[in-house]
Design an enzyme around this catalytic site. Structure first.
Site, PDB file in Angstrom:
ATOM      1  N   HIS A 133      32.989  31.974  -7.003  1.00  0.00           N
ATOM      2  CA  HIS A 133      32.938  32.074  -5.435  1.00  0.00           C
ATOM      3  C   HIS A 133      33.048  30.646  -4.845  1.00  0.00           C
ATOM      4  O   HIS A 133      32.213  30.408  -3.973  1.00  0.00           O
ATOM      5  CB  HIS A 133      31.597  32.652  -5.162  1.00  0.00           C
ATOM      6  CG  HIS A 133      31.858  33.501  -3.827  1.00  0.00           C
ATOM      7  ND1 HIS A 133      31.052  34.585  -3.449  1.00  0.00           N
ATOM      8  CD2 HIS A 133      32.454  33.265  -2.709  1.00  0.00           C
ATOM      9  CE1 HIS A 133      31.334  35.134  -2.463  1.00  0.00           C
ATOM     10  NE2 HIS A 133      32.042  34.112  -1.901  1.00  0.00           N
TER      11      HIS A 133
ATOM     12  N   ARG B 198      35.601  40.613  -1.681  1.00  0.00           N
ATOM     13  CA  ARG B 198      34.231  40.815  -1.857  1.00  0.00           C
ATOM     14  C   ARG B 198      34.045  41.466  -3.258  1.00  0.00           C
ATOM     15  O   ARG B 198      34.752  42.281  -3.494  1.00  0.00           O
ATOM     16  CB  ARG B 198      33.511  41.528  -0.678  1.00  0.00           C
ATOM     17  CG  ARG B 198      32.905  40.976   0.310  1.00  0.00           C
ATOM     18  CD  ARG B 198      32.070  39.963   0.135  1.00  0.00           C
ATOM     19  NE  ARG B 198      31.796  39.101   1.468  1.00  0.00           N
ATOM     20  CZ  ARG B 198      32.139  37.917   1.505  1.00  0.00           C
ATOM     21  NH1 ARG B 198      32.962  37.351   0.633  1.00  0.00           N
ATOM     22  NH2 ARG B 198      31.826  37.124   2.733  1.00  0.00           N
TER      23      ARG B 198
ATOM     24  N   ILE C  67      43.405  35.670   6.188  1.00  0.00           N
ATOM     25  CA  ILE C  67      43.604  35.133   4.635  1.00  0.00           C
ATOM     26  C   ILE C  67      44.705  35.624   3.957  1.00  0.00           C
ATOM     27  O   ILE C  67      45.294  34.885   3.217  1.00  0.00           O
ATOM     28  CB  ILE C  67      42.339  35.448   3.818  1.00  0.00           C
ATOM     29  CG1 ILE C  67      41.068  34.459   4.574  1.00  0.00           C
ATOM     30  CG2 ILE C  67      42.429  34.864   2.491  1.00  0.00           C
ATOM     31  CD1 ILE C  67      39.751  34.970   3.889  1.00  0.00           C
TER      32      ILE C  67
ATOM     33  N   PHE D 285      45.642  42.682   5.856  1.00  0.00           N
ATOM     34  CA  PHE D 285      46.674  41.615   6.213  1.00  0.00           C
ATOM     35  C   PHE D 285      46.119  40.845   7.436  1.00  0.00           C
ATOM     36  O   PHE D 285      46.929  40.628   8.503  1.00  0.00           O
ATOM     37  CB  PHE D 285      48.004  42.213   6.675  1.00  0.00           C
ATOM     38  CG  PHE D 285      49.210  41.392   6.655  1.00  0.00           C
ATOM     39  CD1 PHE D 285      49.448  40.621   5.440  1.00  0.00           C
ATOM     40  CD2 PHE D 285      50.020  41.075   7.589  1.00  0.00           C
ATOM     41  CE1 PHE D 285      50.776  39.789   5.269  1.00  0.00           C
ATOM     42  CE2 PHE D 285      51.095  40.283   7.719  1.00  0.00           C
ATOM     43  CZ  PHE D 285      51.372  39.523   6.542  1.00  0.00           C
ATOM     44  N   GLY D 286      44.888  40.445   7.108  1.00  0.00           N
ATOM     45  CA  GLY D 286      44.115  39.634   8.278  1.00  0.00           C
ATOM     46  C   GLY D 286      44.753  38.014   7.910  1.00  0.00           C
ATOM     47  O   GLY D 286      45.634  37.824   7.227  1.00  0.00           O
TER      48      GLY D 286
ATOM     49  N   GLY E 215      35.965  30.096  -3.119  1.00  0.00           N
ATOM     50  CA  GLY E 215      37.016  30.158  -2.008  1.00  0.00           C
ATOM     51  C   GLY E 215      36.762  29.221  -0.894  1.00  0.00           C
ATOM     52  O   GLY E 215      37.825  28.616  -0.383  1.00  0.00           O
TER      53      GLY E 215
ATOM     54  N   ARG F 108      45.209  48.279   6.029  1.00  0.00           N
ATOM     55  CA  ARG F 108      44.088  48.701   6.224  1.00  0.00           C
ATOM     56  C   ARG F 108      43.754  49.536   4.974  1.00  0.00           C
ATOM     57  O   ARG F 108      43.210  51.010   5.194  1.00  0.00           O
ATOM     58  CB  ARG F 108      43.647  49.205   7.473  1.00  0.00           C
ATOM     59  CG  ARG F 108      42.105  49.535   7.780  1.00  0.00           C
ATOM     60  CD  ARG F 108      41.928  49.811   9.364  1.00  0.00           C
ATOM     61  NE  ARG F 108      42.330  48.775  10.194  1.00  0.00           N
ATOM     62  CZ  ARG F 108      42.257  48.825  11.592  1.00  0.00           C
ATOM     63  NH1 ARG F 108      42.178  50.142  12.176  1.00  0.00           N
ATOM     64  NH2 ARG F 108      42.611  48.075  12.280  1.00  0.00           N
TER      65      ARG F 108
ATOM     66  N   GLU G 150      27.027  39.447  -7.986  1.00  0.00           N
ATOM     67  CA  GLU G 150      26.840  38.168  -8.301  1.00  0.00           C
ATOM     68  C   GLU G 150      25.441  37.847  -8.285  1.00  0.00           C
ATOM     69  O   GLU G 150      24.813  38.148  -7.741  1.00  0.00           O
ATOM     70  CB  GLU G 150      27.452  37.169  -7.107  1.00  0.00           C
ATOM     71  CG  GLU G 150      29.023  37.615  -7.211  1.00  0.00           C
ATOM     72  CD  GLU G 150      29.522  36.613  -5.905  1.00  0.00           C
ATOM     73  OE1 GLU G 150      29.031  35.507  -5.564  1.00  0.00           O
ATOM     74  OE2 GLU G 150      30.823  37.023  -5.686  1.00  0.00           O
TER      75      GLU G 150
ATOM     76  N   THR H  52      39.753  37.772  -4.057  1.00  0.00           N
ATOM     77  CA  THR H  52      39.145  36.810  -3.339  1.00  0.00           C
ATOM     78  C   THR H  52      38.164  37.256  -1.986  1.00  0.00           C
ATOM     79  O   THR H  52      37.823  36.491  -1.315  1.00  0.00           O
ATOM     80  CB  THR H  52      39.789  35.670  -2.842  1.00  0.00           C
ATOM     81  OG1 THR H  52      40.918  35.998  -2.032  1.00  0.00           O
ATOM     82  CG2 THR H  52      40.577  34.869  -3.862  1.00  0.00           C
TER      83      THR H  52
END
Length: 329
Positions: A290, A243, A156, A153-154, A292, A176, A272, A241
């Site tokens: 990728h 890693r 983004i 819940f940062g 975003g 977390r 990737e 979205t």
């Protein structure tokens, strides 16, 4: 005599111009392989190397490197062994805080695109198979009223929640995962009373859409594995979205193929640009390369920040966006 910069992949202006104003710039014609990058960093010809996420800057490379610093053209820096860089007196910089809204837009796009089967619909039309409206043609699912689970819940995740609330979604979050940390209403700020914190286990089991917004570290690598996928709702959709290695991609292919979950929307991949065998052939996926942060303003600002970091390091100053700190610096 000016500084010397190595740029592994061309970046937009104003980045290259800022570097050129400060010294000599070498832009490689194509992304280097590991041995080439290691040799260039060890040559002593460059003060700072400006890298991309695909450039592996590990402990052996850093041990032989004769550079003052590494400026990563990304918010994340899991491609760089920061501890090793610190041990060898090499500063590391990144580009935080510039791609929040752009990435949240992509997360929302993947939620809508998977729910309404946009890729399948587009392909059907292009293949000449659309023969007119039908009552049961490509039925999807509603987004409004669905439960969106946010892993992390940062910045983004919060921006994604802001958009999802506009679509009438119910928002759950685990700040977390896989661990647990209570979040107060004061910390929630504008989201107090609008979102609800739950455990990681409950988030997995209750979400209609499970959206990943966690950094990649030892705790989050394969956070979504076969066991987690089997505990998700059979009609749930996974969105990533963050890693690629946060998801066990081989297990995801199996879960999608066997309809353990309904679908997935991915902007990042475990290895990737390679995809896990079978992923590209699955119709119940939306797969993006990728992108975003891929808007003109965001990529230009990333270029500016990475160049400012590189120039500062070359001139013996602390970069404005430093990942590490050197003793005595």
């Amino acid at each position: 005599m000016g500084s010397s910069f190595l740029v592994t992949t061309a970046i937009p202006d104003p980045g290259l111009q800022l570097l050129s104003d400060a010294g000599t710039v070498t832009v490689l014609p194509s992304p280097p392989d590991y041995d080439t990058l290691a040799a260039l960093c060890a040559s002593g010809e460059y003060d700072v190397v400006l890298t991309q996420l695909r450039d592996v800057v590990d402990a052996p490379l850093l041990a032989g490197a004769r550079v003052k610093g590494v400026s990563n053209f990304a918010v994340g820096y899991n491609n760089i062994d920061v501890d090793a860089a610190t041990r060898h007196g090499i500063l590391v910089g990144n580009t935080p805080g510039v791609l929040t809204d752009a990435t949240a837009d992509i997360a929302m796009l993947l939620i809508l695109g998977t729910a309404r089967r946009v890729v399948e619909a587009d392909r059907l039309v292009r293949d000449g198979k659309f023969h007119g409206w039908e009552p049961e043609l490509l039925l999807g699912r509603d987004v409004s009223g669905a439960v969106l689970g946010l892993a992390g819940f940062g910045r983004i995740a919060r921006a994604t929640a802001r958009r999802a609330l506009g679509f009438g979604m119910e928002i759950l979050f685990a700040p977390r995962p896989p661990g647990h940390r209570p979040v107060s209403d004061e910390e929630l700020g504008e989201f107090a009373g609008k979102v609800r914190q739950v455990s990681w286990d409950e988030l997995v089991e209750r979400s209609d859409f499970l959206s990943l917004h966690v950094p990649l570290n030892e705790q989050t690598r394969h956070l979504v594995d076969r066991a987690v996928l089997q505990r998700m709702k059979p009609d749930a959709i996974l969105i990533n979205t963050a890693r690629g290695p946060v998801v066990d991609e081989a297990a995801l292919v199996e879960a999608l193929r066997d309809r353990v979950i309904a679908g997935a929307g991915l902007d990042v991949f475990e290895d990737e640009p390679r995809l896990a065998p079978g992923l590209a052939q699955l119709p119940n996926t939306v797969l993006l390369p990728h992108v975003g942060s891929a808007t003109v303003p965001v990529r230009s600002e990333m270029a500016r920040l990475s160049a400012l970091n590189a120039v500062a390091i070359a001139e013996g100053r602390t970069p404005p966006h430093a990942v590490n700190t050197l003793t005595g610096a």
